[in-house]
Structure formats: structure tokens, C-alpha cells
Design an enzyme around this catalytic site. Structure first.
Site, mmCIF file in Angstrom:
data_model
loop_
_atom_site.group_PDB
_atom_site.id
_atom_site.type_symbol
_atom_site.label_atom_id
_atom_site.label_comp_id
_atom_site.label_asym_id
_atom_site.label_seq_id
_atom_site.Cartn_x
_atom_site.Cartn_y
_atom_site.Cartn_z
ATOM 1 C CG ASP A 186 62.270 -15.148 40.251
ATOM 2 O OD1 ASP A 186 63.000 -14.952 39.264
ATOM 3 O OD2 ASP A 186 61.251 -14.486 40.482
ATOM 4 C CG ASP A 229 59.630 -11.034 34.415
ATOM 5 O OD1 ASP A 229 58.966 -12.061 34.617
ATOM 6 O OD2 ASP A 229 60.419 -10.559 35.251
#
Ligand code: DGJ
Length: 746
Positions: A524, A458
Site C-alpha cells: 500500500d 483483497d
């Protein structure tokens, strides 16, 4: 006889380079294949492209080189910007060496031809400017062009501001398509007219960005998936970068790009070199042809993931930071029972990470949450037959962490102050060798001592004021290369380790990172209505097997919209399928439906992850028809995605492209998991002979669509030619529904 032109051709594309006169090559043609060329043909194409002299311009025709030089009279963006104290800023490079570095050259008189793909390297220098330039040009068998330049400073220190490459596009290409977006809505297409001036897309986020141009394409006005020629560029880089399309008042137009360097970021010492990222040039006769060419190119790479993409469950939306062994084991058991093959533990497993305010950088398993380490969870996951994956955010640090307390100087910063926080975090400067070594060693320790097959990598903030302490010199370039190095090093140490590129969702999707990673997290936002668009357009760059596509809970965590499982699952089906849902909250009916979807995906992923992507130009903006056709055209899976309510309905006949015109195919609607839940289905669903959809019931659902829930339906047999031309009647559907069509040659 000396070489005047070079013809690279492969995969339906030709690149004809004009290399006359010992100056930097210019592209005489980049586009559809030109076929076999004799030296005379090549010369004629080159010379017939010389334009008449425009009024009040330089007295010689301007040849726009792949690295455009101002000294020729080119007044667009120059390829090189930089100087040595105000000197050596407008070089004149002379070619001193030309080498074929890949492929079998066929040299006929003045023409060097490389068919089936190949690569050349040119070296040029400017003795006055004390600069040397190397240009690498590569055409892959799929027809994707790549270009990179390397500048070497042979004099006193040289301050480099920009080194960009450019490719010419014909004047008929007057419409642009590139991408915008934001968190949770990545890669939103935007179109415009290419006007005189520069359409410039700069990425200054220190990462690729949710709003990255991604592919900057220009094409014939009105181009679509199947119509109009298009020429696109992509900078394969995950740091600051630039894409542009430029049209001059003299009629020339180019597309180009490169890395965006910050002030003073690169000062080349004597003998030092800088190499640009690859600039990819992707031509297509329509956007599907362009995407297909990229997909074939990527699939041919040795590191392209070839084994079936394991169905993945990621725990983020299930538990967030609330890690408990029992709950996670229960989740893993439910996942395994429905066919999941990989279990990924997300953010929250390491020291001090009870929420997103602290802990980044402290890459030790949190003993307060995991008193026996991750082993009990990993062992259970493995015993259930799944792989285990773990989340990291290696390039970041919280000020509230042991790491930042020990090494505040490892935080990127400039001006003697810390940058403004974002998600309560700062950037860890991997350009500092000690910081790099520390993070690498922590990751090696965790990966070496646990059975981990996959990293979710990430990167959750933009790089603002990202300099190196104490002086604060810009460090984005070094940071980006250090990240690549770290990924490469881990991949080398742990063969078979897969990495997902995630960045606040899909903010690091580019061909630089995909060289060393195995998939991207698209966004997301897992709301299927949003994902329909994001998948459709992310596939312009990457094939579906590289797109993390999960089935989330009924109510989307990011949009709060509610959708049926069928729509959520059918939307995720084509990508690298996964689940992002607290299965403890799922009903038995939902679990069995999920199991059915996963089984279907596992049965079809061979086709979905090797076939050719087809997106039909819209018959109506509320109906998106797309599919994947097997390379041998024996079968296909099409999706009819109803994404809104049209003012008209039904929508008449729709067509399917990409099939063999001379073969006959049975087209059959599929009913999977939860009911097709149709509204009004056309009679052909039950076979064309004597079929009747019957009247709708009180729920508005016809008897036939009820039957679809359980029974095989006959469908219709039509030739590939008829499917592409006459087509068949579309169902009239509720919105937010996907109808899947199985297409099999008979
Ligand atoms: C952002 C990612 O996109 C999410 O999937 C999740 O991993 C969080 N970060 C964790 O902090």
C-alpha cells in the site's frame, strides 16, 4: 541391480539422492550441476559424504532424509510430528515404490538419471505406525526443486501436528537472509549468522504476511547478488506456515518448512490423507542467479501471463470510498488519453460500503451510489479502449452487513465469542460449504453480468481465533484451501479473467497464490523510495511482470514524502505499470510527462518482462544499479537509483553485468518525461570524444543535463567485457533520482 542413487539435473542444478537401503531418500548433493555422472561417480559422491562418527552419538551414520526421522538418531526438527493417542509418533518409513512421474529416465546400473528436469514419486510405509507416506520431488527445467509429502493414515484417527520437509545445505553456508516487514514496508531483508540451533520463522497470521520470511536463504558468508553460493527455501502457501534453517552441533544443517497447523486442526480419519504445500528449494551462485532461476521457472508455467501487461489505473488513492459516476468517468477519460489500458474500481461499490465499517459480504452493487449499476461506467471504460477491473474481498465480512446479520455463524470464531476486530472486520468462514457457495454465487453473478476482465482480490486482516462455529475448531487450513478453490473455480468459469493478489498491500505474496493469480500488489506504500527496496527484494521471488507497480501522486499518501514524477515513474517502470493518482489533480505538464513514461513502458515492456534481472552489488549504499538484459543479450535497460547522499561524490566507476562480453554496446542516458534534472553528469554522456559537461549553472545543473531534457545524447560504446570490468564514471546526482541507461548492441 537395485537403484542406489537418483540424479536429477537441469538448469545448472543437480540433486543427487541417496536411496540405498529402502529407507527414505536423503539428499547427497543439492547445488551446482555435477555434469554427467556414472553410477560409480554417483556412488563415490554419496559415500564420500558419510561423516566420521562424532563423539557420544548413535553408532551408525545419520542419513538426514527429506522428511527427517528421529529414529535414525537425527536430533534436529523431525519432519513428522503427530500421534495416535501418544503412539506412532516416531515412524520408520520403508520405501515400497519408486516411480518416475516426469522426464525420460536413463538408468545405468544403480543410478537413475533424469536430465533436463523430471519428477519422481516415492511411496513408503510404516506398518507398525499404520502410516503411509508419499514424497514427490520435482526438478524443473530451470533448476527449481519442489518437494511435497502426502501422509495417509491407515489406522485409527491420527492427530497431525506437523509435516515438514528439509533439504541439507553444506557447512560453508553460514549466513542467513530472509525477510521481515510490516504494513506499508513489506519484504525488508534481514541477515544473520547461522548458529547452532534453529532459525525459525513462523507465520501465524492465517495469510502469508507482510513480514513473511518469503525465501529463507543460507549462503556463503558475504554472499551478494553476484557472489557466493546460496540455498533458499520457500513454502508455497498462503495460510499459516513455517520456514527454518537449522544447524546441529554435529555439523549437519538443513533448510526446511511446511504448513503450520493449529492445535487439533488436522485429525486424519482412517484412510484420510494430508498433503503438504510445495516446498521450493532454490539454489543460486549469488542472489541474481537464485532469482533468475525462479523467474525462468515461473515464466515457463502454462498459466504465466504472456500478453503484454496492461497499464492499469486503480482508483483507490484517487477517490477512496467517494464513488461518483461523473468523477470516475472523467478519471477514466484522462487515463485513456495518456495510454492506460485497464481501469480498476476499488473498494466501495457494493451495498452499505460507504466507509470501512460496514458492507463487507454484501456483494450487490450499491443502488444508492450506482442507480444504473456499474454498466454506465464499464461501458465508458470499454468504449475508451480499456479493460475493466473490480475489487473484491471475498474472505471477509463486516458485522454490520446483511450477510453477518443473516449468518453470524459464518464468521470464524472460537470459544463462543467473536475475534477481536481488525479494520472493523471479521473473517468469513469459507470452510463452511454454504458460506463458500454463497460468496461464489455472488461473485459469479457480478462477473457474469458485467464485462469484468480483472479482479483485485483483497484480504485485509490477520486470522485471529479463526475457528468454525459452534465448536470453534481451528479453520485456517480449510480457509486457505477454500480460497484457492474459489480462485480456481472462478478462473475456470471465466476464461481469461485475471486476478491480483492483494492483502493490506503485499501481505499475500507467495508461490501458492501465484499459481492461480496474475500479479501481486506489492504494498500500500507507493512512495518510490520505499518501493525501490520492496521491488528489489520482492523480485527475489517473483519476476517484475507480476509486481503491481504504480505511479502515485507527488506526495505519498502513506509516508507524506514528496517526490518528482521522474523518480516515481522510473521506480514503477520495470514492474506491471499502473497509476494510483487522482489525475483530475494532475497538471497538463504532469499528464504529458506521464503519457511519455507510459509510452516508453509500453515500448519496452517486452524486454522488461522477459529479460534477466541484474542487480549490481553496491558500489555505495546510496546508489543501486540494476537492470534487465534481453535473453539474446542484444539490449538492456539499466537504472541508476540514487537513494541518498553519499559521504563521497562522485562515486567513481560503476559496472554493468549480464551482457555479452564479446559484443559492443552503446550506453546512452535517457531523458524521459520531466527533466533528468541531473546534478553533474560525466563527460561520456555526450560521447567520449571531446565531450565536456561544462560548468554548473546557478541551479547546480550542468548545461549537458539541460540538453538531456530534449536531445538525444551519444553516450559511449564499450564491450560487454569492458562494461563488466572497467565500467564507466557514474553521474553525481541529487538524491531520490533514477537515471536510466539504454544499452544496445552495436
Ligand atoms: C487495501 C489495499 O491494499 C488497497 O489498495 C485498497 O484496495 C484497500 N484495501 C481498499 O479497502
Amino acid at each position: 541391480m537395485s537403484i542406489e542413487s537418483i540424479h536429477l539435473t537441469a538448469g545448472g542444478v543437480s540433486v543427487l539422492l541417496d536411496v540405498r537401503g529402502g529407507i527414505l531418500p536423503s539428499v547427497a548433493h543439492w547445488g551446482a550441476a555435477l555434469g554427467d555422472l556414472s553410477a560409480a561417480d554417483a556412488r563415490a559422491i554419496v559415500l564420500s559424504g558419510v561423516p566420521p562418527q562424532a563423539g557420544n552419538t548413535v553408532d551408525e551414520p545419520v542419513r538426514v532424509a527429506v522428511l527427517p526421522e528421529q529414529r535414525t538418531g537425527w536430533l534436529g526438527r523431525p519432519g513428522l510430528s503427530g500421534s495416535r493417542d501418544g503412539r506412532a509418533w516416531s515412524p520408520w518409513f520403508r520405501v515400497v515404490d519408486l516411480r518416475v512421474t516426469e522426464g525420460e529416465p536413463n538408468e545405468v546400473d544403480a543410478l537413475l538419471a533424469l536430465s533436463g528436469g523430471g519428477a519422481i514419486t516415492l511411496t513408503a510405509n510404516d506398518d507398525t505406525a499404520e502410516l503411509e507416506l508419499q514424497v514427490d520431488l520435482h526438478l524443473s527445467p530451470a533448476g527449481v526443486l519442489r518437494a511435497a509429502a502426502t501422509l495417509t493414515n491407515l489406522g485409527a484417527p491420527y492427530r497431525l501436528e506437523e509435516l515438514s520437509l528439509a533439504l541439507p545445505v553444506p557447512a560453508r553456508a553460514r549466513e542467513t537472509l530472509d525477510f521481515a516487514g510490516r504494513w506499508g514496508k513489506e519484504r525488508t531483508p534481514q541477515r544473520g549468522e547461522l548458529r547452532v540451533g534453529t532459525h525459525l520463522r513462523e507465520g501465524r497470521r492465517g495469510r502469508t504476511g507482510a513480514d513473511a520470511a518469503t525465501l529463507l536463504t543460507v549462503g556463503e558468508p558475504g554472499f551478494g547478488f553476484a557472489r557466493g553460493e546460496v540455498w533458499g527455501v520457500h513454502v508455497g502457501f498462503s495460510g499459516n506456515h513455517r520456514h527454518y534453517a537449522e544447524r546441529l552441533s554435529t555439523g549437519e544443517q538443513v533448510v526446511g518448512g511446511g504448513e503450520l497447523l493449529l492445535p487439533g486442526e488436522l485429525i486424519l480419519a482412517t484412510g484420510e490423507s494430508y498433503r503438504t504445500p510445495w516446498l521450493f528449494g532454490v539454489y543460486g551462485d549469488g542472489l541474481d542467479d537464485q532469482a533468475g532461476r525462479l523467474h525462468r521457472h515461473l515464466r515457463a508455467r502454462p498459466q504465466h501471463p504472456r500478453r503484454p501487461r496492461p497499464v492499469t489505473l486503480n482508483v483507490w488513492e484517487a477517490v477512496y470510498f467517494d464513488h461518483h459516476l461523473d468523477r470516475l468517468v472523467a478519471l477514466a477519460e484522462r487515463a485513456a488519453a495518456i495510454g492506460v489500458e485497464r481501469f480498476v474500481l476499488d473498494d466501495g461499490w457494493f451495498r452499505h460500503r460507504r466507509d470501512d465499517h460496514a458492507g463487507l459480504g454484501d456483494w450487490y452493487i450499491d443502488e444508492t451510489v450506482w442507480p444504473h449499476g456499474l454498466t454506465p461506467l464499464i461501458e465508458r471504460v470499454r468504449a475508451l479502449g480499456m479493460e475493466f477491473g473490480l475489487w473484491f474481498e471475498p474472505e471477509m465480512v463486516n458485522v454490520d452487513s446483511d450477510l453477518a446479520r443473516a449468518h453470524p455463524e459464518w464468521i470464524t470464531q472460537t470459544g463462543g465469542r467473536l475475534p477481536v476486530e481488525s479494520r472493523h472486520q471479521q473473517v468469513l468462514n469459507l470452510g463452511v460449504p454454504e458460506a463458500y457457495a454463497h460468496i461464489r454465487d455472488r461473485m459469479v453473478d457480478i462477473l457474469g453480468n458485467n464485462d469484468i476482465a480483472y479482479i483485485k482480490w483483497d484480504h485485509n486482516r490477520d486470522l485471529v481465533d479463526a475457528g468454525t462455529a459452534p465448536g470453534g475448531e481451528p479453520g485456517v487450513h480449510a480457509q486457505t484451501l477454500a480460497t484457492y478453490r474459489l480462485m480456481d473455480e472462478l478462473k475456470q468459469r471465466f476464461p481469461g479473467l485475471e486476478i491480483e493478489s492483494c492483502s493490506s498491500g503485499g501481505a499475500r505474496v507467495d508461490l501458492g497464490v501465484i499459481e492461480r493469480t496474475d500479479r501481486v500488489w506489492v504494498s500500500d506504500c507507493i512512495d518510490p523510495l520505499e518501493r525501490q527496496e520492496m521491488h528489489r527484494w520482492t523480485q527475489q521471488l517473483l519476476p517484475p511482470e507480476l509486481l503491481g507497480a504504480h505511479i502515485a501522486s507527488g506526495r505519498s499518501h502513506t509516508t507524506h514524502r514528496e517526490h518528482d514524477l521522474g523518480f516515481r515513474a522510473a521506480t514503477a517502470l520495470i514492474g506491471h505499470l499502473g497509476i494510483e493518482w487522482d489525475l483530475g489533480q494532475a497538471t497538463e505538464a504532469e499528464l504529458s510527462s506521464l503519457a511519455e513514461w507510459i509510452a516508453f513502458h509500453r515500448e519496452r515492456r517486452g524486454l522488461l518482462h522477459s529479460g534477466e534481472l541484474v542487480r549490481m552489488d553496491d558500489v555505495d549504499p546510496t546508489l543501486w544499479v540494476s537492470g534487465v538484459v534481453a535473453p539474446d543479450r542484444s539490449r538492456a535497460l539499466f537504472s541508476l537509483a540514487f537513494l541518498g547522499r553519499s559521504t563521497e561524490g562522485p562515486l567513481g566507476r560503476i559496472t554493468l553485468r549480464g551482457l555479452d562480453p564479446d559484443r559492443r554496446y552503446r550506453v546512452r542516458p535517457l531523458s524521459l518525461g520531466d527533466p533528468a534534472g541531473g546534478y553533474r553528469v560525466p563527460p561520456w554522456f555526450a560521447g567520449v570524444e571531446g565531450a565536456s559537461a561544462g560548468p554548473a549553472g546557478t541551479d547546480g545543473v550542468t548545461p549537458l543535463s539541460r540538453a538531456l531534457r530534449s536531445e538525444e545524447v551519444e553516450g559511449v560504446v564499450l564491450s560487454g567485457r569492458a562494461l563488466a570490468t572497467a565500467g564507466f564514471a557514474a553521474p553525481l546526482s541529487y538524491p531520490d533520482r533514477v537515471w536510466l541507461l539504454d544499452v544496445t548492441a552495436v
